[in-house]
Design a protein around this motif. Structure first.
Motif, short mmCIF file in Angstrom:
data_model
loop_
_atom_site.label_atom_id
_atom_site.label_comp_id
_atom_site.label_asym_id
_atom_site.label_seq_id
_atom_site.Cartn_x
_atom_site.Cartn_y
_atom_site.Cartn_z
N ASP A 1 -9.21 -109.47 -21.79
CA ASP A 1 -8.76 -108.56 -22.85
C ASP A 1 -7.99 -107.39 -22.24
O ASP A 1 -8.09 -106.25 -22.69
CB ASP A 1 -9.95 -108.05 -23.67
CG ASP A 1 -9.57 -107.72 -25.10
OD1 ASP A 1 -8.44 -108.08 -25.50
OD2 ASP A 1 -10.37 -107.11 -25.82
N ARG B 1 -3.84 -100.80 -23.89
CA ARG B 1 -3.49 -99.94 -25.03
C ARG B 1 -4.36 -98.69 -25.05
O ARG B 1 -3.87 -97.58 -25.28
CB ARG B 1 -3.64 -100.72 -26.33
CG ARG B 1 -2.53 -101.71 -26.59
CD ARG B 1 -2.56 -102.22 -28.01
NE ARG B 1 -3.75 -103.03 -28.28
CZ ARG B 1 -3.82 -104.34 -28.10
NH1 ARG B 1 -2.77 -105.00 -27.63
NH2 ARG B 1 -4.91 -105.00 -28.39
N SER C 1 -5.76 -105.13 -24.54
CA SER C 1 -6.48 -104.14 -25.34
C SER C 1 -6.87 -102.93 -24.50
O SER C 1 -6.73 -101.78 -24.93
CB SER C 1 -7.73 -104.76 -25.97
OG SER C 1 -7.38 -105.77 -26.89
#
Length: 319
Positions: free
Chosen positions: A41, A47, A44
């Motif tokens: 991930d 971000r 994510s």
């Protein structure tokens, strides 16, 4: 539960093992590292890290410029402005230049409350960014458990005040660009022009390797072993920064599309790409250690003994 294979701790790694591991895994290490980043991930976490980077850069710019203005350091303000224009050119730099103007106004007016609040906001955001980086780093190594809250933020504070400062200095070495030659005599300026990029990338590599050493919730190998991941992250960061700056400066449609928000969007895009570069470099270091331990497959839902098909299409690789 983590969807990437767990990387066992291999504390006995020597620097000589780096070259042999790269030679053995060279054809597929970049692709496997991307798969590890993807299934941990990584996008994510990038971000989230990018958001905290923005929250650190803006008040940090205001604070540093305000202190320089309060001390009457006009020359330092000029260097900082040049650094901002080099680091995030085009619309991305407009936001930081706005923060620069606000900091100069706070400093010239002697607004101590605004200066102190800006410094506090910078430190809190930087510590939060380091805490977020710790979580993403642990997932990349296949570790689901985070450090306890006090330990995590204590480590984040220590990283911010040590490796984080080193990382900031390394970024500045790259971002200042050729403008720093103005403060040298002719011969040193020529030497700096030739040495700027290798020195800057080397400093970035060592700074990122130091961050990689302590960010994951595990016992890491030596900094020299992590330097390859740091080098990948450093080069990727320079490439995306220069590429994005060229695009934003050359593109008329970007400003027309986003209008007054072009600076915010540009800065967010730069921070996002920078965070991806850093976490991907860490994924390279993790995959190298995994392959040193005999674990080639980065995905936990595939048998470890099954080799990765290097002929997979991009769509098959990321789905």
């Amino acid at each position: 539960m983590s969807t990437v294979t767990f990387v066992p701790e291999t504390r006995d790694l020597e620097s000589d093992d780096v070259l042999s591991t790269i030679a053995r895994a060279r054809p597929t290490i970049a692709q496997r590292a991307f798969v590890r980043f993807r299934y941990a991930d990584g996008f994510s976490f990038a971000r989230s890290l990018a958001f905290q980077v923005i929250l650190t850069l803006v008040p940090g710019t205001i604070f540093v410029v305000a202190v320089a203005a309060a001390l009457g350091e006009g020359r330092l303000q000029g260097i900082l402005r040049t650094m901002i224009e080099s680091l995030a050119a085009g619309p991305a730099g407009d936001v930081l230049l706005g923060a620069f103007a606000q900091g100069a106004e706070n400093g010239s007016r002697g607004n101590q409350i605004a200066i102190v609040l800006g410094g506090i906001a910078m430190i809190v955001s930087a510590v939060t960014a380091m805490a977020q980086l710790q979580r993403g780093a642990s997932r990349i190594y296949g570790i689901d458990a985070d450090r306890p809250t006090i330990r995590r933020y204590g480590m984040a504070t220590a990283l911010t005040l040590s490796a984080g400062l080193l990382l900031s200095v390394a970024f500045i070495l790259v971002a200042l660009g050729g403008s720093i030659r103005e403060y040298f005599d002719a011969e040193p300026a020529t030497i700096w022009a030739a040495a700027r990029w290798p020195v800057g990338i080397l400093a970035l590599t060592l700074a990122l390797a130091a961050v990689f050493k302590f960010a994951p919730n595990r016992n890491q190998p030596s900094v020299m072993w992590l330097a390859m991941g740091g080098a990948v992250a450093a080069v990727a960061w320079v490439v995306v920064s220069m590429g994005l700056a060229l695009y934003l400066n050359a593109s008329n449609t970007f400003g027309e599309t986003y209008g007054p928000l072009a600076g915010v969007i540009g800065l967010a895009l730069w921070a996002q790409l920078s965070a991806i570069a850093i976490l991907y470099g860490l994924a390279v270091a993790a995959q190298m250690e995994a392959e040193r331990a005999g674990i080639e497959e980065p995905r936990a839902d595939r048998p470890s003994a099954a080799p990765l098909d290097i002929h997979l299409s991009f769509e098959e690789m990321v789905k």
